[in-house]
Design an enzyme around this catalytic site. Structure first.
Site, PDB file in Angstrom:
ATOM      1  N   HIS A 106       0.855  -1.183   0.000  1.00  0.00           N
ATOM      2  CA  HIS A 106       0.000   0.000   0.000  1.00  0.00           C
ATOM      3  C   HIS A 106       0.891   1.234   0.000  1.00  0.00           C
ATOM      4  O   HIS A 106       1.957   1.240   0.621  1.00  0.00           O
ATOM      5  CB  HIS A 106      -0.897  -0.006   1.238  1.00  0.00           C
ATOM      6  CG  HIS A 106      -1.337   1.366   1.674  1.00  0.00           C
ATOM      7  ND1 HIS A 106      -0.654   2.091   2.641  1.00  0.00           N
ATOM      8  CD2 HIS A 106      -2.372   2.144   1.273  1.00  0.00           C
ATOM      9  CE1 HIS A 106      -1.258   3.250   2.819  1.00  0.00           C
ATOM     10  NE2 HIS A 106      -2.297   3.317   2.008  1.00  0.00           N
ATOM     11  N   GLY A 262     -17.304  10.284  -1.486  1.00  0.00           N
ATOM     12  CA  GLY A 262     -16.379   9.882  -2.533  1.00  0.00           C
ATOM     13  C   GLY A 262     -16.928   8.756  -3.385  1.00  0.00           C
ATOM     14  O   GLY A 262     -18.017   8.222  -3.130  1.00  0.00           O
TER      15      GLY A 262
END
Length: 302
Positions: A106, A262
């Site tokens: 990540h 979002g």
């Protein structure tokens, strides 16, 4: 103070492009593109891969979104900014390899700006955040040391205190309290970065973002052809369950994305394509799967 938002925008978009190119070279599959807009303001570009030879799911996401009022996840530590309009931009990515011997990785680098109310004497407020971390199922000490060495070198020009502080922050942030284990072997994590000035903070964020291509693709190249079977895939699915637990329960980025309206598809692209949970299961003592337990606690790697 005038915050140079266009320069940050250009950097993040270019970083996304360079990382995708590096991952295509390492993995052998071309990423797809999905541009999107947000009704309240802004949009982004999702570069993604599903069902690839090396990456079973990969998302390298650029976004630049705007809003009228700070969501709770962004204003909980900044009560004085509640009610301000805002914009946020950055690159966020999660890579879920097919081969269980290739670790998940990540990375996120971002800029957040809370705008001053119109006709006030106040100023815009900015802060940067980000980091990168590694989550193996079958860890190799040489890979962990390599990853942390790159992380250390990325922030070394900005002070000898940065790597120890941001490594500790990463260990504490990516921690599953209900499991009493870290999500993986850590890396770097920082947030609320706004001193001494914008240029210094932005320089460090660029160094962290640029370091990803040195930190992760070499590990992919080294491990992607390691032989594996159903046992390893089953353990991988079990460990992916921990990743899901962290992202949905603890991750501030996931919470912010959902609270701010979002794009759900992009936010949840960080989830693995398959995961499993077992009731009261522990790996057999002395097995390769049991070896991971020794890595899931804060420790010095280099």
């Amino acid at each position: 103070m005038s915050i140079p938002i266009p320069s940050a925008y250009d950097y993040f978009l270019d970083l996304q492009s360079r990382i995708v190119q590096g991952l295509e070279q390492a993995g052998g599959d071309a990423f797809l593109s999905d541009a999107w807009t947000r009704e309240e303001g802004g949009g982004g570009l999702s570069r993604y891969l599903e069902g690839g030879r090396t990456f079973e799911r990969a998302g390298v996401l650029f976004s630049h979104v705007k809003g009228k009022t700070l969501p709770p996840s962004a204003s909980s530590h900044r009560k004085e900014l509640a009610g301000r309009s805002w914009e946020a931009m950055g690159v966020s990515m999660v890579l879920h390899p097919r081969n269980p011997y290739v670790p998940v990785s990540h990375m996120n680098v971002r800029l957040f700006v809370a705008h001053a109310p119109k006709d006030s004497n106040e100023q815009d407020v900015f802060w940067f955040g980000g980091g990168l971390d590694l989550t193996p199922c079958y860890p190799f000490m040489e890979d962990v040391r390599h990853f942390h060495t790159v992380c250390r070198d990325a922030v070394a020009p900005f002070g000898e205190d940065k790597y120890p502080a941001y490594k500790k922050w990463c260990d504490e942030y990516f921690y599953l309290k209900h499991r009493q284990e870290t999500r993986g072997v850590g890396g770097l994590f920082f947030d609320d970065l706004n001193t001494p000035d914008f240029d210094s903070c932005f320089a460090m964020v660029r160094s962290v973002g640029d370091s990803f291509l040195s930190a992760y693709p070499p590990i992919v190249e080294k491990r992607k052809n390691t032989a594996y079977g159903e046992r390893e895939r089953s353990f991988q699915a079990y460990r992916r369950g921990r990743y899901v637990e962290f992202n949905l329960v603890f991750d501030r980025g996931t919470h912010f994305g959902l609270q701010s309206g979002g794009r759900t598809e992009s936010i949840l692209l960080s989830m693995p394509p398959q995961a499993s949970w077992r009731y009261c299961w522990t790996p057999e003592s002395g097995s390769p799967e049991a070896e991971l337990t020794g890595y899931l606690k804060p420790q010095d790697w280099i």
